[in-house]
Design a protein around this motif. Sequence first.
Motif, PDB file in Angstrom:
ATOM      1  N   VAL A 220       0.860  -1.181   0.000  1.00  0.00           N
ATOM      2  CA  VAL A 220       0.000   0.000   0.000  1.00  0.00           C
ATOM      3  C   VAL A 220       0.899   1.234   0.000  1.00  0.00           C
ATOM      4  N   ALA A 221       0.659   2.152  -0.934  1.00  0.00           N
ATOM      5  CA  ALA A 221       1.425   3.406  -0.995  1.00  0.00           C
ATOM      6  C   ALA A 221       0.442   4.563  -1.120  1.00  0.00           C
ATOM      7  N   ARG A 222       0.733   5.650  -0.423  1.00  0.00           N
ATOM      8  CA  ARG A 222      -0.170   6.799  -0.425  1.00  0.00           C
ATOM      9  C   ARG A 222       0.537   8.027  -0.999  1.00  0.00           C
ATOM     10  N   VAL A 264      -4.364  10.014  -2.537  1.00  0.00           N
ATOM     11  CA  VAL A 264      -4.498   8.857  -3.421  1.00  0.00           C
ATOM     12  C   VAL A 264      -3.784   7.668  -2.787  1.00  0.00           C
ATOM     13  N   VAL A 265      -4.400   6.489  -2.911  1.00  0.00           N
ATOM     14  CA  VAL A 265      -3.767   5.279  -2.427  1.00  0.00           C
ATOM     15  C   VAL A 265      -3.598   4.305  -3.587  1.00  0.00           C
ATOM     16  N   ALA A 266      -2.388   3.774  -3.730  1.00  0.00           N
ATOM     17  CA  ALA A 266      -2.089   2.753  -4.729  1.00  0.00           C
ATOM     18  C   ALA A 266      -1.985   1.421  -4.000  1.00  0.00           C
ATOM     19  N   ILE A 267      -2.791   0.461  -4.414  1.00  0.00           N
ATOM     20  CA  ILE A 267      -2.877  -0.828  -3.726  1.00  0.00           C
ATOM     21  C   ILE A 267      -2.334  -1.915  -4.648  1.00  0.00           C
ATOM     22  N   GLY A 268      -1.210  -2.504  -4.280  1.00  0.00           N
ATOM     23  CA  GLY A 268      -0.696  -3.633  -5.027  1.00  0.00           C
ATOM     24  C   GLY A 268      -1.530  -4.869  -4.753  1.00  0.00           C
TER      25      GLY A 268
END
Length: 274
Positions: A220-222, A264-268
Amino acid sequence: MDAALVGVAGVAVGSVLAFAGTQLSERSRERREDHRRWHEPRLQVMMKGGGWAFGCQLVGGALGALGTPARQMPIRVFTPQVLAPTGANLSKSLLREHGRGVLPADVEPWMLDTTAWPGTVDNYVDALVWLVSQLLTDPKHFLRSFTVKELGRLMTARPNEPLIRAHEMGIYKRYFDLIAAGRKTTEIRVNDSSRKNIKPGALIRFRCQGDEVLTRVTRVARYTDFDAMFDSESVAAVNPLATREEQLANIRQIYPPEREALGVVAIGIELVRP
């Protein structure tokens, strides 16, 4: 009166007046805030049992005759009626007035006290969610009435398949197909409250038009916004069929600026094979 006493009395009166002024100012501020909240654009929704459907039609007609703007009319959602074996509506007001002694024999204790459910809390919630999902498969179920005996049968008739607990996310068909094929490995969302608890190792179930696919969160990256996100994330991992510019345009059609401002959140993600 002694000058010192006069001075003390003056200070006391001044303190009382200052306190009263502070209280009045605070109440005035609260009233302004209440007024502002009340007049903000909002979606009004009224949920009632099916027995209120006819009465609400009369109320709606009366409000229309009085010139109430359509946008101020609440959306009405009617739920199925719960009936006693006699066909009478199971009345909450009757229970409040006369206690449980008026309940028909078919009313299970857990219908009024969830702690009496013959299982765990998770099992009860799973059964309730399953029941609602069955009702939602066909809207006409919400226009019907169910006896307490039938509701009890439905709640205990839930298949005993083990439920995999996961975050639920709806998604557009074009993105769903990419996830199901294993080609989309990063899902992008705004960082609202529903995404705060997503952590690596959690499961996400994506749903689209009756289909579903189960995935596991790998990371998880924000980020502050979508541009910052694409500066660090692989464009192809988000959508292998579109350029960065095309994706930004598509994403911002979905999320307006005020939503993007949440972050924004990027979810692998990776597929969980059955």
